[in-house]
Scaffold this motif. Structure first.
Motif, short mmCIF file in Angstrom:
data_model
loop_
_atom_site.label_atom_id
_atom_site.label_comp_id
_atom_site.label_asym_id
_atom_site.label_seq_id
_atom_site.Cartn_x
_atom_site.Cartn_y
_atom_site.Cartn_z
N ASP A 210 0.81 -1.22 0.00
CA ASP A 210 0.00 0.00 0.00
C ASP A 210 0.85 1.28 0.00
OD1 ASP A 210 -2.47 -1.51 0.30
OD2 ASP A 210 -1.80 -1.88 2.36
N HIS A 211 2.16 1.11 0.02
CA HIS A 211 3.05 2.26 0.21
C HIS A 211 2.84 3.35 -0.83
CE1 HIS A 211 6.57 4.52 1.44
NE2 HIS A 211 6.98 4.52 0.19
N VAL A 212 2.90 2.98 -2.10
CA VAL A 212 2.82 3.98 -3.16
C VAL A 212 1.47 4.69 -3.14
CG1 VAL A 212 2.86 4.37 -5.66
CG2 VAL A 212 4.54 2.85 -4.59
N ASP A 213 0.40 3.94 -2.98
CA ASP A 213 -0.93 4.54 -2.97
C ASP A 213 -1.07 5.55 -1.83
OD1 ASP A 213 -1.77 3.13 -5.18
OD2 ASP A 213 -2.77 1.55 -4.02
N VAL A 214 -0.60 5.20 -0.64
CA VAL A 214 -0.72 6.09 0.50
C VAL A 214 0.13 7.34 0.32
CG1 VAL A 214 -0.25 6.34 2.98
CG2 VAL A 214 -1.37 4.27 2.13
N VAL A 215 1.37 7.17 -0.13
CA VAL A 215 2.26 8.32 -0.32
C VAL A 215 1.71 9.27 -1.38
CG1 VAL A 215 4.54 9.02 -1.16
CG2 VAL A 215 4.33 7.15 0.48
N ILE A 216 1.32 8.73 -2.52
CA ILE A 216 0.81 9.57 -3.60
C ILE A 216 -0.44 10.31 -3.17
CG2 ILE A 216 -0.14 9.60 -5.93
CD1 ILE A 216 2.92 9.16 -5.76
N HIS A 217 -1.34 9.62 -2.46
CA HIS A 217 -2.55 10.29 -2.00
C HIS A 217 -2.23 11.40 -1.02
CE1 HIS A 217 -6.21 10.98 0.43
NE2 HIS A 217 -6.76 10.96 -0.77
N ASN A 218 -1.28 11.16 -0.12
CA ASN A 218 -0.90 12.19 0.86
C ASN A 218 -0.51 13.49 0.17
OD1 ASN A 218 1.60 13.57 2.28
ND2 ASN A 218 0.41 12.64 3.93
N TYR A 219 0.37 13.40 -0.80
CA TYR A 219 0.86 14.63 -1.43
C TYR A 219 -0.17 15.24 -2.37
CZ TYR A 219 5.28 13.92 0.83
OH TYR A 219 6.24 13.78 1.80
N ARG A 220 -0.96 14.43 -3.03
CA ARG A 220 -2.01 15.00 -3.87
C ARG A 220 -3.09 15.65 -3.02
NH1 ARG A 220 -2.80 10.53 -8.82
NH2 ARG A 220 -0.66 10.73 -9.62
N TRP A 221 -3.41 15.04 -1.90
CA TRP A 221 -4.41 15.65 -0.99
C TRP A 221 -3.92 17.01 -0.52
CZ3 TRP A 221 -4.70 17.69 3.82
CH2 TRP A 221 -5.99 17.87 4.35
N ARG A 222 -2.66 17.10 -0.18
CA ARG A 222 -2.13 18.35 0.36
C ARG A 222 -2.16 19.48 -0.67
NH1 ARG A 222 3.23 16.14 3.24
NH2 ARG A 222 3.77 18.37 3.30
N LEU A 223 -2.16 19.14 -1.94
CA LEU A 223 -2.29 20.15 -3.00
C LEU A 223 -3.73 20.32 -3.45
CD1 LEU A 223 0.78 19.35 -5.30
CD2 LEU A 223 0.51 21.29 -3.75
N ALA A 224 -4.66 19.68 -2.73
CA ALA A 224 -6.09 19.71 -3.07
C ALA A 224 -6.35 19.12 -4.46
CB ALA A 224 -6.64 21.14 -2.97
N LEU A 225 -5.54 18.16 -4.85
CA LEU A 225 -5.72 17.47 -6.13
C LEU A 225 -6.40 16.12 -5.95
CD1 LEU A 225 -2.24 18.20 -7.74
CD2 LEU A 225 -4.41 19.38 -8.17
N ALA A 226 -6.63 15.73 -4.71
CA ALA A 226 -7.31 14.48 -4.41
C ALA A 226 -8.21 14.69 -3.21
CB ALA A 226 -6.31 13.36 -4.13
N SER A 227 -9.33 14.01 -3.20
CA SER A 227 -10.27 14.09 -2.08
C SER A 227 -9.90 13.07 -1.02
CB SER A 227 -11.70 13.83 -2.57
OG SER A 227 -12.08 14.81 -3.52
N GLY A 228 -10.34 13.34 0.19
CA GLY A 228 -10.18 12.38 1.26
C GLY A 228 -11.44 11.55 1.40
N GLU A 229 -11.70 11.07 2.62
CA GLU A 229 -12.90 10.31 2.91
C GLU A 229 -13.81 11.14 3.81
OE1 GLU A 229 -12.11 5.80 3.42
OE2 GLU A 229 -10.27 6.82 4.08
N SER A 230 -15.09 11.02 3.58
CA SER A 230 -16.05 11.90 4.26
C SER A 230 -16.01 11.76 5.77
CB SER A 230 -17.46 11.64 3.74
OG SER A 230 -17.84 10.28 3.95
N GLN A 231 -15.66 10.57 6.27
CA GLN A 231 -15.66 10.40 7.73
C GLN A 231 -14.59 11.23 8.41
OE1 GLN A 231 -14.95 7.93 5.50
NE2 GLN A 231 -13.62 6.36 6.40
N TYR A 232 -13.65 11.77 7.64
CA TYR A 232 -12.60 12.61 8.22
C TYR A 232 -12.84 14.09 8.00
CZ TYR A 232 -10.20 8.08 8.20
OH TYR A 232 -9.87 6.77 8.38
#
Length: 303
Positions: A210-232
């Motif tokens: 899961d390493h690549v998926d988690v890392v890529i999502h982290n940095y894309r989320w921080r640039l507002a290029l990816a959404s998170g999950e509604s429960q958060y």
């Protein structure tokens, strides 16, 4: 600095179900000792604390060092769970781990992603944090700030964040995990002479599926290029307001940190309780606990 040599690794890594994860962690020292939880960053792993743990256990502490989601032996319990790297999710992983291990409150200490995670818990759940040691200080932020352009020199330092925003970057990181991590180690800690064994010991943690998926999502989320999950969403809303940290805190910074970071004068006002900043000299870079373990351990003991 003198060359860093790989020393004997920790004892057995334990596993526990906590929240959406089965978390791999080291648990050292007396079971009834006052708890300390140490949190690593990217692209590093639990071995950043290999020389810190003996100092803390010798002082009577129970020391827990978990692999973050996407690292080492930590796994998602369900294939259907989003491989989410947003700060609220990682912060709640820590709360879930403390609950699973029946740790009501602990000193929290970390760097990079680990410092951000410790900051999140200290700010929003201060009753779970007896004291905080945070390398590079206050690292809580929201997506809105990620949309704001920085001066060119600062943007250059974040080159990999923009690389990860592309599919080419995702594929490149996946195919070159070790070379990528080694480059970050060298640029973030330009005066740290680590040997191959030290690097490979930590690099094994990046083989996590899961390493690549988690890392890529982290940095894309921080640039507002990816959404998170509604429960958060509610937690992220609280974090975006930049809550003050009221627990006793020490921030640390290496004098040769090559990674993007702010000056203490910028973030110091976010610490509303007992607070001290320490700059660690001698050519210390971003991976402060591994490069200057005594200084890091001293801060944990004294906070």
């Amino acid at each position: 600095m003198a060359g860093a040599q790989a020393k004997a690794p920790f004892g057995d890594v334990r596993q526990v179900d906590a929240g959406v994860l089965n978390i791999g962690y080291v648990d050292a020292g007396p079971a009834d000792g006052a708890a300390v939880i140490l949190l690593h960053g990217w692209p590093y792993d639990i071995h950043s604390f290999v020389d810190v743990v003996p100092v803390l256990t010798a002082a009577g502490h129970r020391v827990v060092v978990p692999y973050l989601r996407g690292y080492g032996t930590t796994r998602f319990l369900s294939d259907d769970t989003m491989r989410n790297g947003e700060p609220a999710a990682v912060g709640l992983d820590l709360i879930a781990l403390m609950d699973a291990l029946k740790i009501d409150t602990a000193k929290l200490a970390g760097f990079d992603w680990g410092a951000r995670t410790a900051d999140v818990v200290a700010a929003l759940w201060p009753e779970r944090c007896r004291g905080l040691v945070s390398v590079s200080g206050y690292l809580i932020d929201g997506q809105a700030s990620g949309k704001v352009p920085l001066p060119p020199k600062a943007e250059l330092a974040w080159w990999y964040q923009y690389y990860f925003a592309t599919e080419r970057g995702r594929d490149g990181y996946d195919k070159n995990r070790r070379d990528f991590a080694r480059l970050i180690w060298q640029t973030a800690s330009p005066k740290w002479s680590f040997d191959d064994a030290t690097f490979e010991r930590s690099a094994a943690a990046f083989d996590n599926p899961d390493h690549v998926d988690v890392v890529i999502h982290n940095y894309r989320w921080r640039l507002a290029l990816a959404s998170g999950e509604s429960q958060y969403d509610e937690v992220e809303k609280r974090l975006a307001a930049k809550p003050k940290i009221t627990v006793p805190s020490i921030s640390l910074e290496g004098d040769a940190n090559g990674a993007p970071h702010l000056e203490p004068s910028v973030y110091g006002k976010q610490f509303a309780g007992q607070y001290e900043h320490r700059t660690v000299g001698g050519g210390v870079g971003h991976n402060l606990p591994q490069e200057a373990p005594q200084a890091f351990a001293d801060a944990v003991l004294e906070v």
